[in-house]
Design a protein around this motif. Structure first.
Motif, PDB file in Angstrom:
ATOM      1  N   GLU A 123      -5.416 -58.312  48.764  1.00  0.00           N
ATOM      2  CA  GLU A 123      -6.572 -59.021  48.211  1.00  0.00           C
ATOM      3  C   GLU A 123      -7.873 -58.339  48.631  1.00  0.00           C
ATOM      4  OE1 GLU A 123      -5.968 -62.964  49.707  1.00  0.00           O
ATOM      5  OE2 GLU A 123      -4.293 -63.348  48.328  1.00  0.00           O
ATOM      6  N   CYS A 124      -7.959 -57.941  49.885  1.00  0.00           N
ATOM      7  CA  CYS A 124      -9.150 -57.257  50.386  1.00  0.00           C
ATOM      8  C   CYS A 124      -9.345 -55.922  49.662  1.00  0.00           C
ATOM      9  CB  CYS A 124      -9.016 -57.040  51.888  1.00  0.00           C
ATOM     10  SG  CYS A 124     -10.431 -56.219  52.634  1.00  0.00           S
ATOM     11  N   ALA A 125      -8.270 -55.184  49.497  1.00  0.00           N
ATOM     12  CA  ALA A 125      -8.359 -53.892  48.810  1.00  0.00           C
ATOM     13  C   ALA A 125      -8.805 -54.062  47.367  1.00  0.00           C
ATOM     14  CB  ALA A 125      -7.012 -53.172  48.867  1.00  0.00           C
ATOM     15  N   ARG A 126      -8.296 -55.086  46.683  1.00  0.00           N
ATOM     16  CA  ARG A 126      -8.720 -55.342  45.296  1.00  0.00           C
ATOM     17  C   ARG A 126     -10.206 -55.664  45.236  1.00  0.00           C
ATOM     18  NH1 ARG A 126      -3.604 -57.181  45.135  1.00  0.00           N
ATOM     19  NH2 ARG A 126      -4.052 -59.315  45.738  1.00  0.00           N
ATOM     20  N   ARG A 127     -10.698 -56.492  46.178  1.00  0.00           N
ATOM     21  CA  ARG A 127     -12.128 -56.831  46.207  1.00  0.00           C
ATOM     22  C   ARG A 127     -12.970 -55.588  46.450  1.00  0.00           C
ATOM     23  NH1 ARG A 127     -10.505 -61.181  49.389  1.00  0.00           N
ATOM     24  NH2 ARG A 127     -11.405 -60.184  51.225  1.00  0.00           N
ATOM     25  N   CYS A 128     -12.524 -54.731  47.337  1.00  0.00           N
ATOM     26  CA  CYS A 128     -13.281 -53.502  47.639  1.00  0.00           C
ATOM     27  C   CYS A 128     -13.383 -52.612  46.406  1.00  0.00           C
ATOM     28  CB  CYS A 128     -12.616 -52.738  48.784  1.00  0.00           C
ATOM     29  SG  CYS A 128     -12.872 -53.532  50.386  1.00  0.00           S
ATOM     30  N   VAL A 129     -12.310 -52.541  45.642  1.00  0.00           N
ATOM     31  CA  VAL A 129     -12.308 -51.700  44.444  1.00  0.00           C
ATOM     32  C   VAL A 129     -13.225 -52.286  43.382  1.00  0.00           C
ATOM     33  CG1 VAL A 129     -10.850 -50.930  42.526  1.00  0.00           C
ATOM     34  CG2 VAL A 129     -10.027 -50.743  44.868  1.00  0.00           C
ATOM     35  N   GLU A 130     -13.267 -53.609  43.277  1.00  0.00           N
ATOM     36  CA  GLU A 130     -14.065 -54.268  42.254  1.00  0.00           C
ATOM     37  C   GLU A 130     -15.557 -54.279  42.577  1.00  0.00           C
ATOM     38  OE1 GLU A 130     -12.252 -58.106  42.038  1.00  0.00           O
ATOM     39  OE2 GLU A 130     -10.465 -57.347  41.016  1.00  0.00           O
ATOM     40  N   GLU A 131     -15.911 -54.242  43.874  1.00  0.00           N
ATOM     41  CA  GLU A 131     -17.326 -54.346  44.247  1.00  0.00           C
ATOM     42  C   GLU A 131     -18.050 -53.057  44.172  1.00  0.00           C
ATOM     43  OE1 GLU A 131     -17.386 -56.250  48.062  1.00  0.00           O
ATOM     44  OE2 GLU A 131     -16.674 -58.111  47.242  1.00  0.00           O
TER      45      GLU A 131
END
Length: 131
Positions: A123-131
């Protein structure tokens, strides 16, 4: 530079880590490679004194001459060597390190904790990619 090869160990017909997971803990939804490596690492962190000595003995010959020793290999702990060997799935760990792999195990709570940690990481990795 001569390379030192660890002694050949018997190949196992089925992955020992798979057998250990089935016997010791419920199977959460983890990718097979992550589950297998987690089980290996958790059990290798429970090395018995006899198995720790057996593992470290493998490093004595290639590491005795500091001028020709590979720093990466010679800086390896018994637990790291165990986990790397176990994680490959080609060694019957119950034959190589029996006092550890025939007695140690992991709990369902440990598997659930790993599953939650992996989910949080994803979940953290997905947020980092999206931001």
């Amino acid at each position: 530079v001569a390379l030192y090869t660890l002694p050949a160990l018997s190949p196992q017909p089925e992955k020992q880590v798979e057998k250990t997971v089935k016997q010791q803990a419920p199977r959460p939804q983890l990718p097979d490679d992550i589950r297998d490596n987690f089980v290996c690492t958790a059990i290798c962190n429970q090395l018995t004194p006899d198995d720790r000595a057996k593992t470290l003995q493998l490093l004595e010959e290639p590491c005795k001459d500091p001028r020709s020793a590979d720093p990466a290999l010679c800086g390896t702990s018994a637990e790291q060597l165990c986990a790397g060997t176990c994680g490959s799935g080609r060694t019957d760990m119950t034959k190589w390190l029996p006092s550890t792999f025939l007695t140690a195990g992991i709990t369902g709570a440990q598997m659930e904790g790993m599953s939650r940690a992996l989910q949080t990481h994803g979940e953290c990795a997905r947020r980092c990619v999206e931001e």
